[in-house]
Design an enzyme around this catalytic site. Sequence first.
Site, PDB file in Angstrom:
ATOM      1  N   SER A 100       9.462 -11.037   3.709  1.00  0.00           N
ATOM      2  CA  SER A 100       9.129 -11.457   5.076  1.00  0.00           C
ATOM      3  C   SER A 100       7.719 -12.037   5.152  1.00  0.00           C
ATOM      4  CB  SER A 100       9.304 -10.303   6.073  1.00  0.00           C
ATOM      5  OG  SER A 100       8.562  -9.199   5.667  1.00  0.00           O
ATOM      6  N   TYR A 109       8.545   3.475   9.228  1.00  0.00           N
ATOM      7  CA  TYR A 109       7.225   2.912   8.879  1.00  0.00           C
ATOM      8  C   TYR A 109       6.267   3.072  10.061  1.00  0.00           C
ATOM      9  CZ  TYR A 109       3.725  -0.388   7.180  1.00  0.00           C
ATOM     10  OH  TYR A 109       2.550  -0.970   6.762  1.00  0.00           O
ATOM     11  N   ASP A 119       0.310  -7.475   2.520  1.00  0.00           N
ATOM     12  CA  ASP A 119       1.343  -8.406   2.045  1.00  0.00           C
ATOM     13  C   ASP A 119       0.962  -9.854   2.341  1.00  0.00           C
ATOM     14  OD1 ASP A 119       2.571  -6.072   1.487  1.00  0.00           O
ATOM     15  OD2 ASP A 119       4.129  -6.237   3.009  1.00  0.00           O
ATOM     16  N   SER A 129      18.683 -21.604   6.600  1.00  0.00           N
ATOM     17  CA  SER A 129      18.313 -20.993   5.328  1.00  0.00           C
ATOM     18  C   SER A 129      19.463 -21.181   4.355  1.00  0.00           C
ATOM     19  CB  SER A 129      18.055 -19.500   5.543  1.00  0.00           C
ATOM     20  OG  SER A 129      18.047 -18.830   4.316  1.00  0.00           O
ATOM     21  N   GLU A 181       3.978 -10.631  12.559  1.00  0.00           N
ATOM     22  CA  GLU A 181       4.745  -9.445  12.147  1.00  0.00           C
ATOM     23  C   GLU A 181       4.489  -8.275  13.109  1.00  0.00           C
ATOM     24  OE1 GLU A 181       6.131  -9.218   8.540  1.00  0.00           O
ATOM     25  OE2 GLU A 181       7.148  -7.432   9.247  1.00  0.00           O
TER      26      GLU A 181
HETATM   27  C1  GLA Z   1       4.805  -2.758   3.658  1.00  0.00           C
HETATM   28  C2  GLA Z   1       3.770  -3.281   4.651  1.00  0.00           C
HETATM   29  C3  GLA Z   1       2.366  -3.292   4.024  1.00  0.00           C
HETATM   30  C4  GLA Z   1       2.026  -1.948   3.392  1.00  0.00           C
HETATM   31  C5  GLA Z   1       3.160  -1.471   2.491  1.00  0.00           C
HETATM   32  C6  GLA Z   1       2.921  -0.085   1.973  1.00  0.00           C
HETATM   33  O1  GLA Z   1       4.942  -3.645   2.589  1.00  0.00           O
HETATM   34  O2  GLA Z   1       4.113  -4.568   5.061  1.00  0.00           O
HETATM   35  O3  GLA Z   1       1.428  -3.650   5.015  1.00  0.00           O
HETATM   36  O4  GLA Z   1       1.702  -0.998   4.367  1.00  0.00           O
HETATM   37  O5  GLA Z   1       4.406  -1.486   3.162  1.00  0.00           O
HETATM   38  O6  GLA Z   1       1.790  -0.059   1.168  1.00  0.00           O
END
Ligand code: GLA
Length: 396
Positions: free
Chosen positions: A136, A230, A180, A76, A168
């Site tokens: 990511s 998370y 995402d 990278s 992921e």
């Molecule tokens: C991160 C996760 C997503 C989502 C957001 C919160 O970006 O990768 O999947 O849950 O947080 O909305």
Amino acid sequence: MAIALQGFNLDRLLERFHQKFGNNDHPVKQFFAPGRVNLVGDHTDYTGGYVFPCGIDTGSLLLIRRTRDEQYRFASTNFDMFAQLPKEQINQKYGDNWINYPLGVVDQFIQRGFNIDGIDCLFSGNVPNAAGLSSSASVEVVTAFAINKLFDCQLSLLELVKMSLAAENDFVGMQCGIMDQFAVAMAQENHAMFLHCETLEHRQVPLSLDNYAIVLANSNQRRELNESAYNERVAECERALHLLKQRLPINTLGELSADDLEANKALFHDDNIAYLRAKHVTTENSRVQAAVPALEQGKMELFGDIMNASHDSLRDAYHVSSDPLDQLVGAARSQPGVIGSRLTGAGFGGCTVNLLEKDQCDAFIRNVGNTYEAKTGLTADFYIIHPGAGVRQVGA
Ligand code: GLA
């Protein structure tokens, strides 16, 4: 012929590729995937709810070459590291390193029986890491898209999104939802995407901002507990669903209405945290459903109010804000011309997204930056967003 891409010098990167990996006859291809910003609808995707993200014009560039030597090389321009792995090692996590993102994707192709017989990969990113802008997911999606092309796997874009998500979830170990990867793959220039994460039905909504601008403020707060906190939220939502299922015929929290939650509040007598998480999810889903028509009808003030309510719920019911993020939001909301300000993405640091009158941008950046620094000792970075397109090939 290299095509110009905001912030990248493709010719220079090609030179660096050859310095790192040497010259040979195999062609080097170039691909790009953007980061994303979520305008409203956070922590709803993994419970089958609604989100409203758009692509941005910065992201991850990948220069890649098929080598046929059963070796997998990753470098990278953003980190000083180089890894070369033999085939026996590519189905294992590589410490806590960023190359787990592309490795997880390669693993998905191998699991599907494709013969990925060696690659050289040079990544270059211009979206800030750990800022809640999906650097990511952009690495995962650009890798999946590039391998699909290079090895002629003929997989659909949706399949590549699902493989990136599996990388992921299963390889990296972050139990995120699909927002995402979906946004990074499918974004369209000058549009935001209204996505239902359960059915994957989606609609591109023109982002006609006229006299308004979307400005991101990066708190530059270190996000240390991000992954575990998370995953904890994901587990708390599962607990809420489990309790509610005793009384309601639902399969996801995304199906739950605010009224049904209140009517069944007694189920949560021993688990107020799970109640608060469900409350955020139901109200946030309603907010997204109200925000999209508000934007379409040019009701920007209403859209801004919804953004504000979203932040307050993420702070008070979902507990994913932080003092620096609240300081940024507080400073923003006291500026003239600002109609909405909220954290975006997972929270625990990262960025806020702000909707404001275009001619107030300079004053906003100066004043919010100064107030933020005075209150927290941290320096914020600001970016004015141009909604960009999804993953694509950019070079010859
Ligand atoms: C991160 C996760 C997503 C989502 C957001 C919160 O970006 O990768 O999947 O849950 O947080 O909305």
